[in-house]
Design a protein around this motif. Structure first.
Motif, mmCIF file in Angstrom:
data_model
loop_
_atom_site.group_PDB
_atom_site.id
_atom_site.type_symbol
_atom_site.label_atom_id
_atom_site.label_comp_id
_atom_site.label_asym_id
_atom_site.label_seq_id
_atom_site.Cartn_x
_atom_site.Cartn_y
_atom_site.Cartn_z
ATOM 1 N N ALA A 112 1.071 9.746 -6.990
ATOM 2 C CA ALA A 112 0.724 8.794 -5.934
ATOM 3 C C ALA A 112 -0.768 8.837 -5.638
ATOM 4 C CB ALA A 112 1.522 9.106 -4.662
ATOM 5 N N GLU A 113 -1.379 7.666 -5.597
ATOM 6 C CA GLU A 113 -2.769 7.544 -5.166
ATOM 7 C C GLU A 113 -2.794 7.279 -3.663
ATOM 8 O OE1 GLU A 113 -4.659 4.635 -7.667
ATOM 9 O OE2 GLU A 113 -4.205 5.755 -9.510
ATOM 10 N N GLN A 155 -3.236 4.789 -1.725
ATOM 11 C CA GLN A 155 -2.495 3.636 -1.195
ATOM 12 C C GLN A 155 -0.985 3.815 -1.290
ATOM 13 O OE1 GLN A 155 -4.382 3.682 -3.895
ATOM 14 N NE2 GLN A 155 -3.659 2.312 -5.527
ATOM 15 N N HIS A 156 -0.549 4.852 -1.992
ATOM 16 C CA HIS A 156 0.885 5.090 -2.150
ATOM 17 C C HIS A 156 1.418 6.156 -1.197
ATOM 18 C CE1 HIS A 156 -0.358 3.937 -6.435
ATOM 19 N NE2 HIS A 156 0.231 2.880 -5.912
ATOM 20 N N TRP A 214 9.763 3.065 2.154
ATOM 21 C CA TRP A 214 8.578 3.495 1.409
ATOM 22 C C TRP A 214 8.980 4.290 0.169
ATOM 23 C CZ3 TRP A 214 7.469 8.828 0.936
ATOM 24 C CH2 TRP A 214 6.311 9.122 0.201
ATOM 25 N N LEU A 262 8.502 3.082 -3.721
ATOM 26 C CA LEU A 262 7.589 3.883 -4.532
ATOM 27 C C LEU A 262 8.315 4.481 -5.734
ATOM 28 C CD1 LEU A 262 4.645 4.911 -4.626
ATOM 29 C CD2 LEU A 262 5.426 6.955 -3.403
ATOM 30 N N ARG A 294 6.940 3.727 -9.367
ATOM 31 C CA ARG A 294 6.047 4.704 -9.973
ATOM 32 C C ARG A 294 6.727 5.976 -10.499
ATOM 33 N NH1 ARG A 294 0.782 3.889 -9.482
ATOM 34 N NH2 ARG A 294 0.288 6.108 -9.671
#
Length: 428
Positions: free
Chosen positions: A111-112, A114-115, A129, A133, A137
């Protein structure tokens, strides 16, 4: 089972001076992940690794690498579990302790910024969320040499199978063949057809896979063939194809020739509607789907030769179908049945369907039931034990067991074969 200190594990690979170099990653790939070290006679240290494709922290936007080890890491709504980056390298690492007979699934989720989870989010917002996600991802472990599989949503999962893990002999045989020649899946020996079930009652249009196996007895009359309904059929038809295993067990004589209907759950919303004690769904199955399927391939209408199998919500639905229509479905295979329904906080014996069974409205002996639940499903064992007790009190033969595993497709596939053999072997 407990997470242990995030300090750098004392595994030989992690003590090397060239940690994170191409040569080091090549050694990891040759070893395969997760890295496993024996701790004692009962448990192993298990070390998960992930290679940051953007390199070290100076060049990478990666903030977290979440990990979900089914039925081991805390539920993401309670606590997020994440690997940690080792120094300035591209190596992310997480370790835990598991029993040597552990078998289960896991995935990694980089996760970056924004994630990351929204600040101050409610439980419902966190659930949304995480679900979004995960679908977008989540990834399997590219360094794990075992074959990947998928969950019901198509998320790619990796398998963790420790040295004493139980594996059904047929799965072991089939996967050994794939390791010898990964180019070819076993040729199907039965007859596979795909039909579209357009339900006017449910206002849905979905796939159903019909598979007619060949048993040892070539003289079986089609109208006497056992019928098996498999809920979450898209999983057993596409994500973890069951057909070769059915072929092998039928060729051995462990299963009779039979007709299997794999019913697509479609999506989470439709599944949650169809499989939670929904009379309309089962009326549609009997009035619409079964006649359509029978026009393609004849099968028995005898409830003693008609089986419904399912997992989780599907286990609940299988029991519901047999309890309310015992004149059509007399055999039940329920794995980790969601007998808490409709109260998610139910941990005792007050689930709605269990109360129905306690009423004893179905004549004793009408049903034969095979049930199992994972010993690591802490919120599911009680309600399954209660359902087992209710069925016994109502006078229905039942086989019940608790397997070494969790709420996990890779565990259910073992029990599914065992349960089918137990319930159908006498019908040859």
């Amino acid at each position: 089972m407990r997470p242990i200190s995030p300090a750098l594990p004392r595994h030989p690979l992690l003590q090397r001076a060239d940690l994170g170099s191409p040569a080091w990653w090549q050694a990891v790939q040759q070893t395969g992940t997760p890295l496993i070290q024996s701790m004692d006679e009962a448990s192993d240290q298990v070390i998960f690794l992930w290679r940051d494709p953007q390199g070290g922290p100076q060049n990478s936007a990666c903030q977290q690498v979440y990990i979900d080890v089914y039925s081991h890491t805390p539920h993401p709504l309670q606590q997020l579990s994440s690997l940690q980056r080792i120094g300035q390298s591209d190596v992310w690492c997480w370790q835990t302790v598991l029993p040597k007979d552990w078998c289960g699934s896991y995935f990694l989720l980089p996760a970056e910024k924004q994630h990351l989870p929204p600040s101050g989010a409610t439980r419902a917002q966190m659930r949304q969320w995480w679900t979004e996600l995960m679908v977008a991802r989540a990834q399997s472990d590219s360094l794990n040499p075992l074959p990947t599989h998928s969950n019901g949503s198509g998320v790619s999962l990796s398998r963790l199978s420790l040295s004493q893990a139980v594996k059904h002999a047929v799965w072991q045989q089939l996967e050994s063949g794939l390791e010898t020649d990964s180019r070819n899946s076993p040729a199907l020996r039965g007859q596979l057809q795909t039909l579209r079930w357009n339900s006017s009652r449910l206002h849905t249009d979905r796939n159903v896979w019909l598979y007619r196996t060949q048993g040892k007895n070539a003289d079986t009359v089609d109208s006497n063939l056992p019928l098996v309904l498999l809920l979450d059929g898209q999983y057993w038809a596409q994500h973890m194809p069951l057909f070769p295993a059915l072929d092998e067990l039928s060729a051995r004589g462990d299963l009779p020739a039979a007709v299997y209907l794999f019913i697509d759950a479609m999506n989470h919303t439709q599944r949650a509607s169809d499989l939670t004690c929904n009379a309309d769904f089962w009326l549609a199955v009997q009035q619409e789907l079964l006649p359509q399927a029978c026009a393609l391939q004849a099968f028995s209408a005898d409830p003693r030769r008609s089986l419904v199998a399912g997992q989780s919500y599907g286990g609940l639905a299988a029991m519901y179908a047999a309890w309310h229509w015992p004149q059509r479905f007399g055999l039940v295979l329920s794995q980790s049945g969601s007998f808490w329904w409709p109260d998610a906080n139910e941990t005792g014996d007050q689930g709605w369907l269990t109360r129905q069974v306690r009423s004893g409205s179905v004549p004793p002996g009408s049903l034969r039931v095979w049930m199992e639940v994972g010993c690591y499903e802490t919120d599911m064992t009680g309600v399954n034990q209660a359902m087992c007790a209710a069925l016994k009190s109502a006078g229905h033969p039942i086989s019940y067991r608790e397997f070494r595993g969790g709420h996990d497709w890779i565990c259910w596939r073992n029990g599914l074969l065992s349960g089918l053999c137990d319930l159908l072997s006498a019908l040859a």
